[in-house]
Scaffold this active site. Structure first.
Site, PDB file in Angstrom:
ATOM      1  N   GLY A   1      -6.238 -66.955  27.141  1.00 13.25           N
ATOM      2  CA  GLY A   1      -5.084 -67.131  26.251  1.00 13.25           C
ATOM      3  C   GLY A   1      -3.959 -66.276  26.769  1.00 13.25           C
TER       4      GLY A   1
ATOM      5  N   GLY B   1      -4.227 -61.690  21.408  1.00 14.98           N
ATOM      6  CA  GLY B   1      -5.276 -61.021  20.616  1.00 14.98           C
ATOM      7  C   GLY B   1      -6.686 -61.180  21.184  1.00 14.98           C
ATOM      8  N   LYS B   2      -6.808 -61.557  22.451  1.00 19.07           N
ATOM      9  CA  LYS B   2      -8.141 -61.741  23.058  1.00 19.07           C
ATOM     10  C   LYS B   2      -8.942 -60.428  23.001  1.00 19.07           C
ATOM     11  CE  LYS B   2      -6.385 -62.780  27.085  1.00 19.07           C
ATOM     12  NZ  LYS B   2      -4.959 -62.648  26.769  1.00 19.07           N
ATOM     13  N   GLY B   3      -8.298 -59.372  23.497  1.00 25.54           N
ATOM     14  CA  GLY B   3      -8.973 -58.076  23.554  1.00 25.54           C
ATOM     15  C   GLY B   3      -9.378 -57.610  22.160  1.00 25.54           C
TER      16      GLY B   3
ATOM     17  N   ARG C   1      -3.410 -48.334  31.656  1.00 20.76           N
ATOM     18  CA  ARG C   1      -2.578 -47.914  30.513  1.00 20.76           C
ATOM     19  C   ARG C   1      -3.176 -46.617  29.967  1.00 20.76           C
ATOM     20  NH1 ARG C   1      -3.271 -53.835  28.199  1.00 20.76           N
ATOM     21  NH2 ARG C   1      -1.658 -54.904  29.397  1.00 20.76           N
TER      22      ARG C   1
ATOM     23  N   ARG D   1       2.748 -53.867  20.612  1.00 22.29           N
ATOM     24  CA  ARG D   1       1.678 -53.163  21.333  1.00 22.29           C
ATOM     25  C   ARG D   1       2.250 -52.005  22.156  1.00 22.29           C
ATOM     26  NH1 ARG D   1      -2.292 -56.544  25.243  1.00 22.29           N
ATOM     27  NH2 ARG D   1      -0.554 -56.354  26.694  1.00 22.29           N
TER      28      ARG D   1
ATOM     29  N   ARG E   1       5.582 -61.815  31.085  1.00 20.85           N
ATOM     30  CA  ARG E   1       4.379 -62.290  30.392  1.00 20.85           C
ATOM     31  C   ARG E   1       4.728 -63.435  29.436  1.00 20.85           C
ATOM     32  NH1 ARG E   1      -0.400 -58.211  30.073  1.00 20.85           N
ATOM     33  NH2 ARG E   1      -0.127 -57.151  32.048  1.00 20.85           N
TER      34      ARG E   1
HETATM   35  N1  LIG Z   1      -3.865 -62.076  14.306  1.00 20.39           N
HETATM   36  C1  LIG Z   1      -3.106 -61.045  14.618  1.00 20.39           C
HETATM   37  N2  LIG Z   1      -2.081 -60.720  13.846  1.00 20.39           N
HETATM   38  C2  LIG Z   1      -1.261 -59.675  14.141  1.00 20.39           C
HETATM   39  N3  LIG Z   1      -1.429 -58.884  15.219  1.00 20.39           N
HETATM   40  C3  LIG Z   1      -2.465 -59.163  16.048  1.00 20.39           C
HETATM   41  C4  LIG Z   1      -3.339 -60.238  15.795  1.00 20.39           C
HETATM   42  N4  LIG Z   1      -4.261 -60.267  16.779  1.00 20.39           N
HETATM   43  C5  LIG Z   1      -3.980 -59.232  17.612  1.00 20.39           C
HETATM   44  N5  LIG Z   1      -2.889 -58.578  17.162  1.00 20.39           N
HETATM   45  C6  LIG Z   1      -2.221 -57.440  17.832  1.00 20.39           C
HETATM   46  O1  LIG Z   1      -1.506 -57.979  18.937  1.00 20.39           O
HETATM   47  C7  LIG Z   1      -1.472 -57.063  20.017  1.00 20.39           C
HETATM   48  C8  LIG Z   1      -2.007 -57.750  21.251  1.00 20.39           C
HETATM   49  O2  LIG Z   1      -3.386 -57.984  21.105  1.00 20.39           O
HETATM   50  P1  LIG Z   1      -4.386 -57.831  22.324  1.00 20.39           P
HETATM   51  O3  LIG Z   1      -4.072 -56.614  23.089  1.00 20.39           O
HETATM   52  O4  LIG Z   1      -5.751 -57.996  21.775  1.00 20.39           O
HETATM   53  O5  LIG Z   1      -3.941 -59.105  23.161  1.00 20.39           O
HETATM   54  P2  LIG Z   1      -4.555 -59.708  24.512  1.00 20.39           P
HETATM   55  O6  LIG Z   1      -4.582 -61.159  24.339  1.00 20.39           O
HETATM   56  O7  LIG Z   1      -5.845 -59.033  24.822  1.00 20.39           O
HETATM   57  O8  LIG Z   1      -3.462 -59.295  25.554  1.00 20.39           O
HETATM   58  P3  LIG Z   1      -3.588 -59.097  27.174  1.00 20.39           P
HETATM   59  O9  LIG Z   1      -3.947 -60.389  27.729  1.00 20.39           O
HETATM   60  O10 LIG Z   1      -2.219 -58.657  27.563  1.00 20.39           O
HETATM   61  O11 LIG Z   1      -4.603 -58.045  27.413  1.00 20.39           O
HETATM   62  C9  LIG Z   1      -2.307 -55.868  19.583  1.00 20.39           C
HETATM   63  O12 LIG Z   1      -1.432 -54.836  19.205  1.00 20.39           O
HETATM   64  C10 LIG Z   1      -3.115 -56.377  18.402  1.00 20.39           C
HETATM   65  O13 LIG Z   1      -3.403 -55.357  17.484  1.00 20.39           O
HETATM   66  N1  LIG Z   2      -8.298 -64.446  36.383  1.00 19.25           N
HETATM   67  C1  LIG Z   2      -8.531 -63.272  35.785  1.00 19.25           C
HETATM   68  N2  LIG Z   2      -7.720 -62.854  34.793  1.00 19.25           N
HETATM   69  C2  LIG Z   2      -7.997 -61.681  34.213  1.00 19.25           C
HETATM   70  C3  LIG Z   2      -9.096 -60.901  34.584  1.00 19.25           C
HETATM   71  N3  LIG Z   2      -9.118 -59.784  33.817  1.00 19.25           N
HETATM   72  C4  LIG Z   2      -8.084 -59.887  32.987  1.00 19.25           C
HETATM   73  N4  LIG Z   2      -7.414 -61.022  33.203  1.00 19.25           N
HETATM   74  C5  LIG Z   2      -6.227 -61.536  32.505  1.00 19.25           C
HETATM   75  O1  LIG Z   2      -5.086 -60.856  32.943  1.00 19.25           O
HETATM   76  C6  LIG Z   2      -4.117 -60.913  31.911  1.00 19.25           C
HETATM   77  C7  LIG Z   2      -3.451 -59.572  31.757  1.00 19.25           C
HETATM   78  O2  LIG Z   2      -4.347 -58.597  31.369  1.00 19.25           O
HETATM   79  P1  LIG Z   2      -3.830 -57.118  31.021  1.00 19.25           P
HETATM   80  O3  LIG Z   2      -5.057 -56.320  30.749  1.00 19.25           O
HETATM   81  O4  LIG Z   2      -3.056 -56.629  32.197  1.00 19.25           O
HETATM   82  O5  LIG Z   2      -2.961 -57.258  29.795  1.00 19.25           O
HETATM   83  C8  LIG Z   2      -4.848 -61.361  30.645  1.00 19.25           C
HETATM   84  O6  LIG Z   2      -4.468 -62.694  30.389  1.00 19.25           O
HETATM   85  C9  LIG Z   2      -6.283 -61.292  31.009  1.00 19.25           C
HETATM   86  O7  LIG Z   2      -7.035 -62.297  30.370  1.00 19.25           O
HETATM   87  C10 LIG Z   2      -9.944 -61.384  35.633  1.00 19.25           C
HETATM   88  O8  LIG Z   2     -10.938 -60.773  36.038  1.00 19.25           O
HETATM   89  N5  LIG Z   2      -9.616 -62.558  36.196  1.00 19.25           N
END
Ligand SMILES: Nc1ncnc2c1ncn2[C@@H]1O[C@H](COP(=O)(O)OP(=O)(O)OP(=O)(O)O)[C@@H](O)[C@H]1O
Ligand SMILES: Nc1nc2c(ncn2[C@@H]2O[C@H](COP(=O)(O)O)[C@@H](O)[C@H]2O)c(=O)[nH]1
Length: 402
Positions: free
Chosen positions: A142, A147-149, A175, A268, A279
């Protein structure tokens, strides 16, 4: 069983005359596959800390040092080798524990054939043999900030014994709170590029200007721990994983709107303005591909976090009253320290002898290899292992180990 052993493996522990002018160090086995002889553990090892491979090509009369892919077994006190299905050599390592005892050297599998084309050299690939099955990995993709993490953390917190995170490699800087080896393996670009060249990655992609990738070892480490693997990767990575035939569940997480996505990324506070804009630009294309490419089995909207998490749990069979799988306990037998290997149909018989004062014992380990799955890159799964204790007074007991 009813059948005599098909053949016993060359057991060349005590030195030998090779006939090839090869200087023996005493731990080699020779296995013929077509007109090639694979010498495992030879004197020209590429590394002192792992088992070396050389190939003698009878049609040209030349020695070849192949490109060796995969994690290699460590150097050992000796091993036995036996050809399986004409495309892989099964190796049993002396003096190792049962979970590190069986390895496969793939010499002509589909994977190796593909790699030979790419490398333009002879290629062999190691794969460790493991018992049992791993549950299908879960690939979550996504746009950045959706919000994946957050969702993955919730899942891992609620079900710590069930899920394990595939720790990716990345060339981006850590980070504030991120720990090396936990959130990512933070890596120099040249090191990562070299590892990619050597086939260590299941997938990799350039994402928002940095290199990210999933190593085969990262996934297998989770599977070996008996947990279900979760990958957080971008859409390009998900596409590669699909193309590499990894049997997984593919889930795409969508934001409710671009405006909400932007707000989450800004809130964030981990990226510069320039990075946020990059992004967000990439997010539009990712969302389009996520929805339309046919890569993903499920699309979830992350508007309300709790609702989205409930839906994710439902998809993974964890909703309502679904039972929570506990990690199965693993059984242990004495490691084979001195052994020979023979083959009866689809069963390999490892004959282990232990000599203790006043007690001579024999163990037979029967490996059923009729339902092998997976293989390089990664692990060879589906080994069925039974151990039989044969003491001087006869058959003592049969234990199912998988
Ligand atoms: N449903 C939601 N409503 C509001 N805020 C949210 C929701 N889900 C996640 N967040 C917030 O949005 C921000 C981004 O979430 P997160 O870091 O999990 O995204 P990500 O998809 O993992 O991003 P990346 O790919 O950059 O690592 C965080 O600060 C999180 O707390
Ligand atoms: N193709 C891959 N994508 C990855 C991997 N690990 C993370 N990711 C994606 O990168 C972006 C940015 O991540 P961030 O931690 O810098 O915010 C995010 O969409 C991740 O899903 C990987 O091993 N392979």
């Amino acid at each position: 069983m009813g059948e005599a052993p098909a053949f016993f493996v060359d057991n060349l522990q005590n030195g030998f005359s090779t006939g090839f002018g090869l200087k023996s160090k005493g731990f080699e086995t020779f296995t013929d596959v077509g007109d090639k002889t694979f010498v495992i553990g030879g004197a020209n090892c590429d590394s002192a800390s792992s088992v070396g491979i050389q190939i003698y090509d009878k049609s040209t009369g030349k020695w070849v040092i192949p490109t060796v892919l995969g994690t290699k077994p460590k150097t050992c006190k000796g091993h036995s080798a036996i050809l399986l299905n004409e495309d892989r050599i099964m190796i049993s390592i002396r003096g190792s524990t049962l979970d590190d005892c069986i390895w496969f050297l793939e010499v002509d599998t589909e994977y190796v054939k593909e790699q030979k084309k790419d490398f333009g050299t002879e290629v062999v690939a190691w794969s460790k043999g493991v018992t049992g099955e791993a549950e299908k990995p879960v690939v979550i993709s996504g746009p950045s900030g959706v919000g994946k993490g957050t969702l993955i953390n919730m899942l891992m917190k609620e079900f710590p014994s069930m899920f394990g995170f595939s720790v990716s490699h990345t060339t981006r800087a850590p980070r504030g709170m991120e720990k090396n080896g936990v959130h990512y393996h933070f890596t120099e670009r040249n090191v990562m590029e070299n590892d990619i060249k050597h086939g260590k990655f299941l997938e990799f992609a350039s994402v928002h200007g940095n290199l990210y990738g999933t190593s085969i070892e990262a996934i297998e480490a989770v599977a070996d721990s008996g947990k279900r693997c979760i990958l957080d990767i971008d859409v390009q990575g998900a596409r590669s994983v699909r193309a590499n035939y990894l049997d997984a569940v593919f889930i795409f997480i969508c934001p409710p709107s671009m405006r909400e996505l932007e707000e989450r990324l800004r809130a964030r506070g981990t990226e510069t303005e320039e990075q946020i804009l990059k992004r967000l630009r990439n997010a539009e294309a990712e969302i389009e591909q996520g929805k339309s490419s046919g890569i993903f089995d499920y699309i979830l909207y992350n508007d309300n976090l709790e609702e989205c998490y409930e839906n994710l749990m439902e998809l993974l069979g964890l909703g309502g009253s679904a039972p929570i799988n506990q990690k199965p306990s693993s059984k242990v037998i004495d490691p084979p320290s001195n052994h020979s290997v023979s083959k009866i149909n689809n069963k390999m018989v490892i004959n282990c002898e232990t000599k203790e004062v006043g007690n001579e014992a024999k163990n037979l380990i029967i490996l059923d290899v009729s339902s092998l799955r997976g293989g390089a890159p990664g692990r060879t799964r589906g080994l069925n292992i039974h151990a039989i204790d044969l003491f001087s007074d006869g058959l003592n007991g049969i234990h199912e180990l998988s």
